[in-house]
Scaffold this motif. Structure first.
Motif, mmCIF file in Angstrom:
data_model
loop_
_atom_site.group_PDB
_atom_site.id
_atom_site.type_symbol
_atom_site.label_atom_id
_atom_site.label_comp_id
_atom_site.label_asym_id
_atom_site.label_seq_id
_atom_site.Cartn_x
_atom_site.Cartn_y
_atom_site.Cartn_z
ATOM 1 N N PHE A 121 -11.466 -19.573 11.174
ATOM 2 C CA PHE A 121 -11.710 -18.191 11.602
ATOM 3 C C PHE A 121 -11.755 -18.089 13.127
ATOM 4 O O PHE A 121 -11.074 -17.263 13.741
ATOM 5 C CB PHE A 121 -13.018 -17.684 10.976
ATOM 6 N N LYS B 248 -27.011 -17.373 6.199
ATOM 7 C CA LYS B 248 -25.902 -17.549 5.283
ATOM 8 C C LYS B 248 -26.132 -16.667 4.074
ATOM 9 O O LYS B 248 -27.287 -16.490 3.686
ATOM 10 C CB LYS B 248 -25.818 -19.012 4.830
ATOM 11 N N PRO B 249 -25.148 -16.133 3.374
ATOM 12 C CA PRO B 249 -23.720 -16.242 3.713
ATOM 13 C C PRO B 249 -23.413 -15.512 5.028
ATOM 14 O O PRO B 249 -23.888 -14.393 5.222
ATOM 15 C CB PRO B 249 -23.023 -15.534 2.541
ATOM 16 N N ILE B 250 -22.657 -16.185 5.854
ATOM 17 C CA ILE B 250 -22.384 -15.635 7.184
ATOM 18 C C ILE B 250 -21.414 -14.458 7.081
ATOM 19 O O ILE B 250 -20.373 -14.550 6.435
ATOM 20 C CB ILE B 250 -21.753 -16.714 8.096
ATOM 21 N N ASP B 251 -21.805 -13.369 7.714
ATOM 22 C CA ASP B 251 -20.897 -12.225 7.846
ATOM 23 C C ASP B 251 -20.069 -12.516 9.102
ATOM 24 O O ASP B 251 -20.594 -12.523 10.215
ATOM 25 C CB ASP B 251 -21.754 -10.955 8.006
ATOM 26 N N LEU B 252 -18.785 -12.781 8.877
ATOM 27 C CA LEU B 252 -17.966 -13.247 9.997
ATOM 28 C C LEU B 252 -17.860 -12.206 11.122
ATOM 29 O O LEU B 252 -17.842 -12.571 12.300
ATOM 30 C CB LEU B 252 -16.582 -13.663 9.497
ATOM 31 N N GLN C 283 -13.772 -13.831 3.262
ATOM 32 C CA GLN C 283 -13.643 -13.051 4.493
ATOM 33 C C GLN C 283 -12.390 -13.482 5.275
ATOM 34 O O GLN C 283 -11.685 -12.664 5.857
ATOM 35 C CB GLN C 283 -14.895 -13.207 5.357
ATOM 36 N N LEU C 284 -12.197 -14.806 5.243
ATOM 37 C CA LEU C 284 -11.033 -15.346 5.949
ATOM 38 C C LEU C 284 -9.735 -14.838 5.323
ATOM 39 O O LEU C 284 -8.789 -14.464 6.016
ATOM 40 C CB LEU C 284 -11.082 -16.883 5.856
ATOM 41 N N ARG D 70 -16.340 -11.106 -2.206
ATOM 42 C CA ARG D 70 -17.364 -10.967 -1.173
ATOM 43 C C ARG D 70 -18.533 -10.100 -1.660
ATOM 44 O O ARG D 70 -19.699 -10.415 -1.443
ATOM 45 C CB ARG D 70 -16.753 -10.350 0.077
ATOM 46 N N SER E 284 -18.099 -16.904 0.386
ATOM 47 C CA SER E 284 -18.012 -15.661 1.154
ATOM 48 C C SER E 284 -17.156 -15.849 2.393
ATOM 49 O O SER E 284 -16.336 -14.998 2.741
ATOM 50 C CB SER E 284 -19.435 -15.211 1.526
ATOM 51 N N LEU F 96 -22.569 -20.248 -1.656
ATOM 52 C CA LEU F 96 -22.262 -18.814 -1.500
ATOM 53 C C LEU F 96 -21.663 -18.557 -0.124
ATOM 54 O O LEU F 96 -20.738 -17.756 0.043
ATOM 55 C CB LEU F 96 -23.525 -17.963 -1.677
ATOM 56 N N ASN F 97 -22.204 -19.256 0.853
ATOM 57 C CA ASN F 97 -21.739 -19.117 2.236
ATOM 58 C C ASN F 97 -20.268 -19.505 2.342
ATOM 59 O O ASN F 97 -19.475 -18.815 2.982
ATOM 60 C CB ASN F 97 -22.608 -20.021 3.111
#
Lengths: 543, 120
Positions: free
Chosen positions: B20, B102-106, A349-350, A369, A345, A341-342
């Protein structure tokens, strides 16, 4: 005497001499004494009273100087004195020392002994006790029951030889026989009552409720468990028709089983019968046993086992085991799920960051997301369920905590048109708990209630203090929970909501359990549900 | 330029974080095991390390200790797939500078890094 003619009394008296008359009157007197004794002993249930009475009668019949009754001790087999008597002042009864020579003969032969002059009697030659006590006349009669010698009755005289006649021996033997029969009766009555006590003891010690009903349908016995179960006292039900016993509320289901059992002598063994109504219901294991004496029916014995609590406990234990196994598995699973999931996500996000200006890409990345976040929030909840930490127990003012949490939900209530009602106990109970975890419980229960009332309604929070616990109830006027769902609502992932995780109540259950509390639910479809939380009070009780 | 080392046993995680953070103008190094991370720390002396808590062979908590033994000044942010208060407390006591799940919020990660940068 001419045949067919009855002589008149005067004629008899006239033909008798003065001496004969005295003898006849004496015999009449003796008969009366014997009759009186026979009458009296049939009613006596006290051993010592019986023996005293027998001694009195013997002393009334013969010119004994001393007398005693000895009984064989059941344990040692030895003769033990029970009653003594002495006619002359100055002679103490308990000075009566038996001659072994006499008693041994009586016990061995199981026959009466009469000695007109014991000191000269060939049978007791060499007996020191007779010589030392200078016993002249003596009579000793065994107390014979059907199978054994119970003891003996002894009288003697040291004053003169020939004090007792053979006729008197017959009389005293008669007394002894009656005494033996009466002793045996007393023993039987005693044994019966002991046996009855023993059986009652067993029936009373049973955890089963036992009710015995005689062939007429009247209740003849109830043990304490039955009285507790039916909430009656013995006097309220003994002798009453069984119908009155089983008619009341909870037990009507059993009534139909009794009649065929009583009338046809049929036994019934039923696994479990649910008795009761909406208010209260219990689960009973029912056993109806017909009683017989030979071929004659003697009513029935009803044995009821209240297994309500046992079944509830079993269900709770099964639930707890399931919860613990699921808990362990879950932690591992979450780790494995959260890693991919990480990455998903992160990539989404990227993508948003790099190609955010492209509407299509942006929409897709956003949805990805969001869905990842949704999945993640499930694992989050699952984790708090799997990782229920032990509560940090400390005294908390219950009402303060409830007020705080209700305040945070105020807006939610208003928005959903839910009217809040507080019915708090006048006292301010203090409970042992973990404020953070309890708040989670309250919020879960409150949100469930709100969701059960989509068109609004009333949400009541009430507290009630008991001796060592406090009850906190949450009542809604919502849709209610169908009966077949009630047993499942604490199972993880069981949900009826389209977007629920099915973990809320599992978490609530775990927290309450860890606090040593209990959670009960009453629910009626269409009317609403009440969740009753029972928590232990902190020592001191009030804040 | 601030140098950040990303340590995660999954290459994919290292990759997207590198992409990122590079775009956010950081110099990014990656390592997929504790031992290669230590090697990199000794050679490149990053200002900050992102450490995955659960890794095969040597886990993130031990790596944190070893990084702090090498240089207390290096900021360490722990990253975990399994939120665990006990582990969070422990790592903070051992000197970790942050703990994210995780999931990481960037965006959240970037904020965290920015805050740490103020002290670098």
């Amino acid at each position: 005497m001419t045949e067919g003619k009855v002589p008149r009394e005067e004629t008899i008296v006239e033909t008798l001499g003065q001496e004969d008359l005295q003898r006849l009157l004496g015999d009449h007197q003796k008969l009366l004494i014997l009759y009186g004794f026979a009458n009296a002993v049939s009613r006596l249930l006290d051993k010592e009273k019986l023996l005293n009475e027998a001694m009195n009668v013997v002393f009334g019949l013969v010119k004994a100087e001393r007398g005693a009754i000895f009984l064989v001790d059941g344990k040692t087999g030895k003769l033990m004195p029970h009653v003594w008597r002495a006619r002359q002042a100055g002679t103490k009864g308990n000075e009566v020392i038996l001659s072994n020579a006499v008693t041994e003969l009586v016990m061995r032969e199981r026959k009466s002994v009469l000695s007109l002059d014991a000191m000269m009697d060939e049978r007791f030659k060499g007996s020191q006790s007779i010589q030392i006590q200078s016993i002249r006349s003596c009579m000793c009669v065994p107390l014979e029951s059907q199978h054994r010698t119970l003891g003996l009755l002894y009288v003697d005289s040291r004053l003169q030889a020939g004090s007792f006649s053979k006729e008197e021996l017959t009389l005293v033997s008669g007394i002894a026989n009656q005494t033996a029969v009466a002793l045996e009766n007393i023993d039987l009555v005693h044994r019966l009552s002991e046996e009855r006590k023993r059986i009652e003891g067993i029936l009373n010690a049973l955890t089963l409720a036992i009710i015995s009903i005689d062939e007429e349908g009247a209740i003849s016995f109830v043990n304490p468990q039955a009285m507790k179960l039916f909430e009656v006292t013995g006097t309220e039900c003994l002798g009453h028709p069984y119908q009155t016993f089983f008619e009341g509320g909870l037990f009507r289901a059993l009534l139909g089983l009794m009649t065929p059992a009583l009338q046809e002598g049929k036994g019934v063994t039923l696994g479990e019968v649910a008795c009761g109504d909406v208010e209260k219901s219990i689960l009973l294991q029912v056993n109806i046993i017909p009683l017989r004496e030979g071929l004659v029916r003697k009513g029935i014995l009803v044995a009821l086992d209240d297994v309500t609590e046992k079944r509830t406990l079993e269900r709770e234990m099964a639930n707890a085991e399931k919860l613990s196994a699921i808990g362990e598995m879950t932690a591992g699973l979450i780790h494995e799920i959260n890693n991919p999931l990480n990455i998903i996500s992160g990539r989404a996000q990227l993508l948003l960051f790099e190609k955010g200006e492209d509407a299509e890409v942006s929409k897709a990345a956003r949805v990805i997301r969001e869905q990842v976040d949704r999945a993640s929030s499930i694992t989050e909840k699952l984790l708090s369920f799997a990782r229920q930490r032990p509560p940090h127990l400390r005294p908390i003012s219950l009402h303060e905590l409830l007020d705080q949490f209700l305040e945070t939900l105020e807006d939610q209530f208003t928005l959903q048109q839910v009217r809040l009602e507080k019915k708090f106990e006048a006292s301010s109970p203090s409970i042992l708990g973990d404020a953070e975890q309890l708040e989670e419980v309250f919020v879960n229960l409150a949100l469930n209630a709100v969701q059960a009332m989509p068109k609004g309604g009333r949400f009541t929070v009430a507290t009630r203090q008991e001796k060592e616990t406090v009850e906190i109830s949450f009542t809604d006027t919502g849709c209610g929970i169908p009966p077949d769902h009630l047993s499942k609502i604490f199972i993880p992932f069981f949900t009826t909501k389209s977007r629920g995780t099915g973990l809320g109540l599992s978490i609530v259950h775990g927290i309450v359990d860890n606090h040593g509390g209990t959670l009960k639910i009453h629910s009626q479809v269409g009317k609403g549900s009440t969740f009753i939380l029972t928590m232990p009070l902190a020592k001191g009780g009030e804040t | 330029m601030i140098r950040i080392l990303v340590v995660d046993d999954e290459q994919e995680v290292c990759d997207f974080l590198q992409e990122f953070l590079t775009k956010k103008n950081y110099e990014v190094l990656t390592a997929t095991s504790a031992s290669s991370a230590l090697q990199c720390i000794k050679e490149a002396r990053p200002h900050m390390v992102l450490v995955d808590v659960r890794m095969p062979e040597k886990d993130g908590v031990i790596l944190l200790k070893e990084i702090k033994e090498i240089d207390r000044e290096i900021s360490v942010i722990m990253v975990t797939a399994l939120r665990d208060e006990q582990v969070a407390k422990k790592t903070l006591q051992l000197g970790a500078d942050g703990y994210i799940t995780k999931p990481i919020d960037l965006d959240y990660l970037e904020t965290n890094i920015l805050v740490k940068r103020l002290f670098l």
